[in-house]
Design a protein around this motif. Structure first.
Motif, mmCIF file in Angstrom:
data_model
loop_
_atom_site.group_PDB
_atom_site.id
_atom_site.type_symbol
_atom_site.label_atom_id
_atom_site.label_comp_id
_atom_site.label_asym_id
_atom_site.label_seq_id
_atom_site.Cartn_x
_atom_site.Cartn_y
_atom_site.Cartn_z
ATOM 1 N N GLY A 277 0.782 -1.221 0.000
ATOM 2 C CA GLY A 277 0.000 0.000 0.000
ATOM 3 C C GLY A 277 0.816 1.274 0.000
ATOM 4 O O GLY A 277 0.315 2.345 0.347
ATOM 5 N N LEU A 278 2.074 1.186 -0.428
ATOM 6 C CA LEU A 278 2.927 2.374 -0.436
ATOM 7 C C LEU A 278 2.574 3.235 -1.643
ATOM 8 O O LEU A 278 2.455 2.756 -2.766
ATOM 9 C CB LEU A 278 4.397 1.958 -0.476
ATOM 10 C CG LEU A 278 5.419 3.044 -0.159
ATOM 11 C CD1 LEU A 278 6.615 2.439 0.572
ATOM 12 C CD2 LEU A 278 5.895 3.719 -1.416
ATOM 13 N N GLU A 279 2.412 4.522 -1.424
ATOM 14 C CA GLU A 279 1.925 5.425 -2.459
ATOM 15 C C GLU A 279 3.072 5.920 -3.338
ATOM 16 O O GLU A 279 4.081 6.409 -2.843
ATOM 17 C CB GLU A 279 1.205 6.621 -1.818
ATOM 18 C CG GLU A 279 0.471 7.497 -2.812
ATOM 19 C CD GLU A 279 -0.324 8.598 -2.132
ATOM 20 O OE1 GLU A 279 -0.872 9.459 -2.856
ATOM 21 O OE2 GLU A 279 -0.388 8.603 -0.882
ATOM 22 N N LEU A 280 2.883 5.812 -4.664
ATOM 23 C CA LEU A 280 3.845 6.295 -5.648
ATOM 24 C C LEU A 280 3.216 7.412 -6.467
ATOM 25 O O LEU A 280 1.997 7.506 -6.589
ATOM 26 C CB LEU A 280 4.272 5.162 -6.590
ATOM 27 C CG LEU A 280 4.812 3.875 -5.958
ATOM 28 C CD1 LEU A 280 5.103 2.846 -7.050
ATOM 29 C CD2 LEU A 280 6.052 4.148 -5.146
ATOM 30 N N ASP A 281 4.075 8.271 -7.059
ATOM 31 C CA ASP A 281 3.531 9.275 -7.960
ATOM 32 C C ASP A 281 3.447 8.703 -9.370
ATOM 33 O O ASP A 281 3.764 7.533 -9.609
ATOM 34 C CB ASP A 281 4.348 10.579 -7.896
ATOM 35 C CG ASP A 281 5.753 10.437 -8.498
ATOM 36 O OD1 ASP A 281 6.040 9.414 -9.162
ATOM 37 O OD2 ASP A 281 6.570 11.353 -8.297
ATOM 38 N N LYS A 282 3.052 9.527 -10.327
ATOM 39 C CA LYS A 282 2.822 9.034 -11.684
ATOM 40 C C LYS A 282 4.096 8.572 -12.377
ATOM 41 O O LYS A 282 4.040 7.834 -13.363
ATOM 42 C CB LYS A 282 2.139 10.109 -12.525
ATOM 43 C CG LYS A 282 2.950 11.388 -12.691
ATOM 44 C CD LYS A 282 2.198 12.420 -13.513
ATOM 45 C CE LYS A 282 3.013 13.691 -13.704
ATOM 46 N NZ LYS A 282 2.277 14.700 -14.506
ATOM 47 N N SER A 295 3.888 6.747 2.829
ATOM 48 C CA SER A 295 2.502 6.565 3.259
ATOM 49 C C SER A 295 2.348 5.378 4.191
ATOM 50 O O SER A 295 1.321 5.241 4.860
ATOM 51 C CB SER A 295 1.596 6.400 2.035
ATOM 52 O OG SER A 295 2.023 5.292 1.249
ATOM 53 N N VAL A 296 3.357 4.509 4.237
ATOM 54 C CA VAL A 296 3.393 3.411 5.208
ATOM 55 C C VAL A 296 4.330 3.854 6.334
ATOM 56 O O VAL A 296 5.524 4.030 6.102
ATOM 57 C CB VAL A 296 3.891 2.104 4.564
ATOM 58 C CG1 VAL A 296 3.953 0.989 5.597
ATOM 59 C CG2 VAL A 296 2.992 1.709 3.398
#
Length: 448
Positions: A277-282, A295-296
Motif C-alpha cells: 500500500g505504499l503510495e507512488l507518484d505518476k 505513506s506506510v
C-alpha cells in the motif's frame, strides 16, 4: 530486546543508503543493508565518479595542444581508450571496497543480493529468506530511461558506456540533459564524431538560457553536431555491427554506438511497494514527507527514488537527516533551497539559485550582471573560447539570488560562491570583497 531481526533494513547501498546505514548504526541501531549490484550505487559505480575521471582524461586532448603555447615541446600523442577504461574501472573497484569497509566498520550487516518488501516491517531476500525490521529505508536510486521504439535494444545507456570494448568512431547521443552533454564532450575530445539528437529544441532545460546557449555555441565550434526536434523512429543494425539511426524531421545518421541519455526514473519496479500500500507518484517515485516517511509509517525513502532532486549530495543529506531524526534524537529537515549543481561539459557549468527567467517571474524586478571574458590560459593558447559569469540580484533587497557560470573550473569556483548565495549575501557584500588577482574567480566581485 526488540522482536525484530534489525532496527533498520536498508534496500540499496548507494550514497544515501550507506550514509543512513552508518549514521543509524553509530546511534546504536542494528542495521542491515541489501544491495543487488555493487556497493556504492550509481555515483560511485556507474555515474559521477567514473564519468568525472573520463572528463579529466578528455581534458588532456586540449591541454596537450595548449602546452605548446606555453613552451612545452609536446609530440603528437595517441589516446589509449583501453588503458583509461581499465584504470577508471580499477578505481571504481577500490572505492567500492572502501564503501564496504565503512559498513563493516560500523557493524552493518551487508546482504549482497536483491531484497523486496513483503510487509510493512518485513523484506524477502532473493534466496527466499525473510527478515523483519522495525523500520525499512528504500534507497534504490534511479535507473536510465530508455523509450521503446523499433531497435531500441541496440542502444546503450550510461550504465554500459564505461565498459565499451573499443572507442567508437561515431557516437549518436539521444537527449539534451547533463548526461548527454557531458558524454558528448568526453567522446568529442577522444576523437569520436558526436551527434546529439534531441526530440525538443532546448539543451539543459532548467539552466539559465544564456549559459546553455553559450555551451551550445562552444560545443558546435568544437565539432559536436546537434539535431533538434528530431524524435527517434528506429535503430537499424547492419551486418557489420554498425547502426543507422532513423529520425523524424531529419536524415538518418550512421553510428557505431547509440547512447540514450533521456533522463532517469525512480528505481521502484519489482520491489513489492504496491503490495504493502505504499503510495507512488505518476513517475513511480515514492511519495514522502519532509521527514522522508512514506505513506506506510514504518517505511522511509531517500535519494533519487523519491525524485525530489536527483543529486548525490542531496541523497547523502537526506540519509543523514533520516538517521539523525529517527535514531539519533536530532530531528533534521533537509533544506532544498539554493542547491548548487554542475554540468561537467567542455567547458563545465556551475549554477546555484534562480535563473534570470525564474527570478523575473517570482520577484518581478531584478538586476542582472554579467562578465563575458577569455581566460588568461585560453588567450595565450590562442583559443577564442569565452567564459560567461552571470549574477541575478533582487532589486528590492540587493540580495544575490542566482549565480550561473560556464568556463574553466566553473564548478570549483561555484561551490564557494554558493555559500554566499545560501547565506543571503547582497551584491554589496560581493563588491566589498577584495579581488583575488589574477584569477577567473575574481570576476564574481568585479561585476558592474
Amino acid at each position: 530486546m526488540s522482536n525484530f531481526d534489525f532496527d533498520l533494513f536498508v534496500i540499496g547501498a548507494g550514497s544515501g543508503g550507506v550514509r543512513a546505514s552508518r549514521v543509524a548504526a553509530s546511534h546504536g541501531a542494528r542495521v542491515a543493508v541489501a544491495e543487488e549490484h555493487r556497493v556504492g550505487g550509481t555515483c560511485v559505480i556507474r555515474g559521477c565518479v567514473p564519468k568525472k575521471l573520463l572528463v579529466y582524461g578528455a581534458h588532456f586532448a586540449e591541454d596537450l595542444k595548449d602546452a605548446r603555447h606555453f613552451g612545452w615541446d609536446v609530440p603528437d600523442c595517441k589516446f589509449d581508450w583501453d588503458r583509461l577504461r581499465d584504470n577508471v574501472l580499477a578505481e571504481v573497484t577500490r572505492l567500492e571496497g572502501l564503501y564496504g569497509q565503512t559498513l563493516d566498520n560500523h557493524q552493518v550487516t551487508l546482504f549482497k543480493t536483491r531484497a523486496t518488501i513483503v510487509g510493512p516491517q518485513k523484506v524477502r531476500l532473493a534466496d527466499g529468506q525473510e527478515i523483519s525490521a522495525e523500520r525499512i529505508l528504500i534507497a534504490t536510486g534511479g535507473w536510465p530511461f530508455v523509450p521503446e521504439f523499433p531497435g531500441s535494444e541496440h542502444a546503450i545507456t550510461s550504465n554500459e558506456v564505461f565498459h565499451l570494448d573499443t572507442l567508437p568512431k561515431r557516437v549518436v547521443i539521444a537527449g539534451g540533459g547533463y548526461i548527454a552533454n557531458e558524454f558528448a564532450g568526453i567522446f568529442n575530445e577522444f576523437g569520436s564524431k558526436v551527434t546529439i539528437v534531441n526530440r525538443g529544441d532546448t539543451i539543459l532545460r532548467g539552466y539559465d538560457e544564456q549559459i546553455r546557449d553559450r555551451l551550445l555555441q562552444i560545443s558546435m565550434t568544437k565539432g559536436i553536431e546537434f539535431r533538434f526536434n528530431a524524435p527517434f523512429e528506429s535503430i537499424e543494425k547492419k551486418e557489420d555491427g554498425s547502426l543507422t539511426v532513423h529520425l523524424g524531421n531529419c536524415d538518418p545518421i550512421d553510428a557505431d554506438i547509440v547512447l540514450v541519455a533521456a533522463g532517469r526514473v525512480p528505481n521502484t519496479k519489482g520491489l513489492g511497494l504496491e503490495d504493502v500500500g505504499l503510495e507512488l507518484d505518476k513517475e513511480g517515485a515514492i511519495k514522502v514527507g519532509e521527514t522522508n516517511q512514506s505513506s506506510v509509517p514504518s517505511i522511509y525513502a531517500v535519494g533519487d527514488v523519491t525524485n525530489r532532486i536527483q543529486l548525490t549530495p542531496v541523497a547523502i543529506r537526506e540519509g543523514q537527516a533520516f538517521a539523525d531524526s529517527v535514531f539519533g534524537g536530532k530531528p533534521t529537515v533537509v533544506d532544498y533551497a539554493n542547491v548548487p549543481s554542475a554540468v561537467f561539459s567542455h567547458p563545465p557549468i556551475g549554477a546555484v539559485g534562480m535563473t534570470e527567467a525564474e527570478a523575473r517571474n517570482k520577484l518581478g524586478t531584478v538586476r542582472v550582471y554579467t562578465s563575458d571574458f577569455r581566460a588568461m590560459k585560453n588567450v595565450l593558447a590562442g583559443r577564442n573560447e569565452r567564459a560567461l559569469y552571470k549574477m541575478i540580484v533582487n532589486e528590492a533587497t540587493d540580495q544575490v539570488v542566482g549565480l550561473h557560470m560556464i568556463g574553466p573550473d566553473a564548478p570549483e569556483i561555484l561551490q564557494a560562491a554558493a555559500v554566499a548565495v545560501k547565506a543571503g549575501l547582497t551584491k554589496a557584500d560581493f563588491d566589498a570583497t577584495v579581488a583575488l588577482h589574477p584569477s577567473m574567480a575574481e570576476e564574481l566581485v568585479l561585476l558592474k
